[in-house]
Design an enzyme around this catalytic site. Structure first.
Site, PDB file in Angstrom:
ATOM      1  N   ASP A  83       0.830  -1.209   0.000  1.00  0.00           N
ATOM      2  CA  ASP A  83       0.000   0.000   0.000  1.00  0.00           C
ATOM      3  C   ASP A  83       0.864   1.259   0.000  1.00  0.00           C
ATOM      4  O   ASP A  83       0.346   2.375  -0.067  1.00  0.00           O
ATOM      5  CB  ASP A  83      -1.028  -0.008   1.140  1.00  0.00           C
ATOM      6  CG  ASP A  83      -0.395  -0.020   2.513  1.00  0.00           C
ATOM      7  OD1 ASP A  83       0.850  -0.136   2.612  1.00  0.00           O
ATOM      8  OD2 ASP A  83      -1.151   0.098   3.506  1.00  0.00           O
ATOM      9  N   SER A  84       2.201   1.083   0.000  1.00  0.00           N
ATOM     10  CA  SER A  84       3.095   2.215  -0.253  1.00  0.00           C
ATOM     11  C   SER A  84       2.819   2.762  -1.657  1.00  0.00           C
ATOM     12  O   SER A  84       3.234   3.869  -1.995  1.00  0.00           O
ATOM     13  CB  SER A  84       4.563   1.800  -0.118  1.00  0.00           C
ATOM     14  OG  SER A  84       4.815   0.619  -0.845  1.00  0.00           O
ATOM     15  N   ASP A 111      -1.297  -6.080  -0.406  1.00  0.00           N
ATOM     16  CA  ASP A 111      -1.626  -5.443   0.873  1.00  0.00           C
ATOM     17  C   ASP A 111      -3.114  -5.145   0.952  1.00  0.00           C
ATOM     18  O   ASP A 111      -3.697  -4.676  -0.034  1.00  0.00           O
ATOM     19  CB  ASP A 111      -0.902  -4.081   0.938  1.00  0.00           C
ATOM     20  CG  ASP A 111       0.125  -4.021   2.045  1.00  0.00           C
ATOM     21  OD1 ASP A 111       0.033  -4.822   2.997  1.00  0.00           O
ATOM     22  OD2 ASP A 111       1.020  -3.162   1.953  1.00  0.00           O
ATOM     23  N   LYS A 134      -1.501  -9.302   2.666  1.00  0.00           N
ATOM     24  CA  LYS A 134      -0.743  -8.855   3.853  1.00  0.00           C
ATOM     25  C   LYS A 134      -1.638  -7.927   4.666  1.00  0.00           C
ATOM     26  O   LYS A 134      -2.335  -7.089   4.107  1.00  0.00           O
ATOM     27  CB  LYS A 134       0.545  -8.138   3.439  1.00  0.00           C
ATOM     28  CG  LYS A 134       1.334  -7.589   4.644  1.00  0.00           C
ATOM     29  CD  LYS A 134       2.755  -7.207   4.287  1.00  0.00           C
ATOM     30  CE  LYS A 134       2.894  -5.843   3.671  1.00  0.00           C
ATOM     31  NZ  LYS A 134       2.407  -4.716   4.484  1.00  0.00           N
ATOM     32  N   GLU A 146      -1.656  -5.454   8.272  1.00  0.00           N
ATOM     33  CA  GLU A 146      -0.909  -4.832   9.374  1.00  0.00           C
ATOM     34  C   GLU A 146      -1.601  -5.147  10.696  1.00  0.00           C
ATOM     35  O   GLU A 146      -2.827  -5.094  10.789  1.00  0.00           O
ATOM     36  CB  GLU A 146      -0.843  -3.315   9.165  1.00  0.00           C
ATOM     37  CG  GLU A 146      -0.001  -2.927   7.975  1.00  0.00           C
ATOM     38  CD  GLU A 146       0.199  -1.423   7.841  1.00  0.00           C
ATOM     39  OE1 GLU A 146      -0.163  -0.671   8.781  1.00  0.00           O
ATOM     40  OE2 GLU A 146       0.716  -1.004   6.789  1.00  0.00           O
ATOM     41  N   GLU A 156       8.941  -4.344  10.518  1.00  0.00           N
ATOM     42  CA  GLU A 156       9.374  -3.057   9.957  1.00  0.00           C
ATOM     43  C   GLU A 156       9.914  -2.133  11.045  1.00  0.00           C
ATOM     44  O   GLU A 156       9.255  -1.896  12.066  1.00  0.00           O
ATOM     45  CB  GLU A 156       8.203  -2.374   9.220  1.00  0.00           C
ATOM     46  CG  GLU A 156       8.614  -1.005   8.659  1.00  0.00           C
ATOM     47  CD  GLU A 156       7.673  -0.446   7.609  1.00  0.00           C
ATOM     48  OE1 GLU A 156       6.722  -1.129   7.190  1.00  0.00           O
ATOM     49  OE2 GLU A 156       7.917   0.706   7.194  1.00  0.00           O
TER      50      GLU A 156
HETATM   51  O1  KIV Z   1       3.484  -1.202   1.439  1.00  0.00           O
HETATM   52  C1  KIV Z   1       4.668  -1.536   1.566  1.00  0.00           C
HETATM   53  O2  KIV Z   1       5.536  -1.153   0.757  1.00  0.00           O
HETATM   54  C2  KIV Z   1       5.021  -2.399   2.683  1.00  0.00           C
HETATM   55  C3  KIV Z   1       6.449  -2.782   2.824  1.00  0.00           C
HETATM   56  C4  KIV Z   1       7.210  -1.634   3.335  1.00  0.00           C
HETATM   57  C5  KIV Z   1       6.638  -3.967   3.673  1.00  0.00           C
HETATM   58  O3  KIV Z   1       4.181  -2.767   3.433  1.00  0.00           O
END
Ligand code: KIV
Length: 292
Positions: free
Chosen positions: A52-53, A91, A121, A123, A190
């Site tokens: 989600d970055s 994510d 993924k 969080e 992280e």
């Molecule tokens: O969204 C992302 O890029 C991440 C990584 C930093 C693990 O969750």
């Protein structure tokens, strides 16, 4: 082997778990589009995370919070088309699983069925244990993510290193254990101290994938744009840029502009041509039309 042939040994969830058993490191990078996903896959990276970055790196938002499941799906599908070998993980964006297990299941199933994700993924630690059990029960592999969790920016009050005190280290270890117990197949650690990441890594049977968590993790993940130097602003301490694409792109674009302004682009060899006979004929036709 031509570029359409299947790449050697597809990376699967069991293959990732086996890496830990054999003490073999796991490599992972984020990707958000077809060409970078393809390059990452062809480089033999094991896990491609559509992180989600995406919100900040590709879409220009100032945090991951505004990203929608729709936006994620759009990029996930592009990545999916570029990957043959790596495990594709998506994510779950902020607000796409917080309303309850039904919403989480719906988002995850869309990512798997419509986006081609092979895992999602999430969080969070203990607070996600029930949810993870539910997803795993629906045959959706889950990667956990603890330590600095960017979706908790408002609660954390900033993007700072986590697990610095004994109390928060104990919480983090309990979270990691809860993720493993609930069926997660791997956990991202992280921005935590190296020593804490090493202890968590030793205590878990599932692999830890570190980002700013030191070298003892079972694998490492970085954001693609950080690795190739395609960011604006300051990078975190743990980022090692392996290229300076930002500078290379700036130079290329400035040279293009200069060549157009200086009439050096396009050249004759970069232009399409008529035969001289056709040119003669056309010029005659044009001049006869002008005269009449
Ligand atoms: O969204 C992302 O890029 C991440 C990584 C930093 C693990 O969750």
């Amino acid at each position: 082997m031509d570029s359409k042939s299947p790449a050697v040994s597809k990376i699967t969830v069991p293959a990732i778990l086996e890496r830990k058993l054999h003490g073999e490191k796991i490599t992972s990078l984020t990707a958000y589009d077809y060409p970078t996903a393809r390059l990452i896959d062809e480089a033999g990276i094991d896990i491609v995370l559509v992180g989600d970055s995406l919100a900040q790196v590709m879409l220009g938002y100032d945090s991951t919070l505004p990203l929608t499941a729709e936006e994620m799906l759009h990029h996930l599908r592009a990545v999916r088309r570029g990957v043959q070998r790596a495990l594709v993980v998506a994510d779950l964006p902020y607000g796409s699983y917080h309303l309850g297990e039904k919403e989480a299941l719906e988002t995850s199933l869309r990512f798997v069925k419509q986006g081609g994700a092979e895992a999602v993924k999430i969080e969070g630690g203990k607070n996600r244990a029930r949810l993870i059990r539910r997803l795993v029960g629906a045959e959706i592999p889950v990667m956990g993510h603890i330590g600095l969790t960017p979706q908790s920016i408002h609660r954390m009050g900033g993007y700072s290193v986590q697990g610095r005190s004994l109390e928060s280290a104990n919480t983090l270890l309990a979270d990691a254990q809860a993720l493993e117990d609930s069926g997660a197949f791997a956990v991202v650690l992280e921005a935590i101290p190296r020593e804490l990441a090493a202890i968590v890594t030793r205590r878990l049977r599932i692999p830890t994938i570190g980002i700013g968590a030191g070298p003892e993790c079972d694998g490492q993940i970085l954001v693609f744009h950080d690795v190739v130097g395609l960011t604006f602003g300051r990078s975190a301490k743990f980022v090692r840029p392996y290229a300076n694409l930002g500078q290379a792109l700036h130079d290329a674009l400035t040279r293009f502009k200069g060549d157009v302004l200086g009439s050096r682009y396009p050249s004759d060899s970069e232009s399409y041509h008529w035969s001289s006979a056709l040119l003669d004929q056309f010029e005659k036709e044009v001049s006869s039309k002008t005269r009449s």
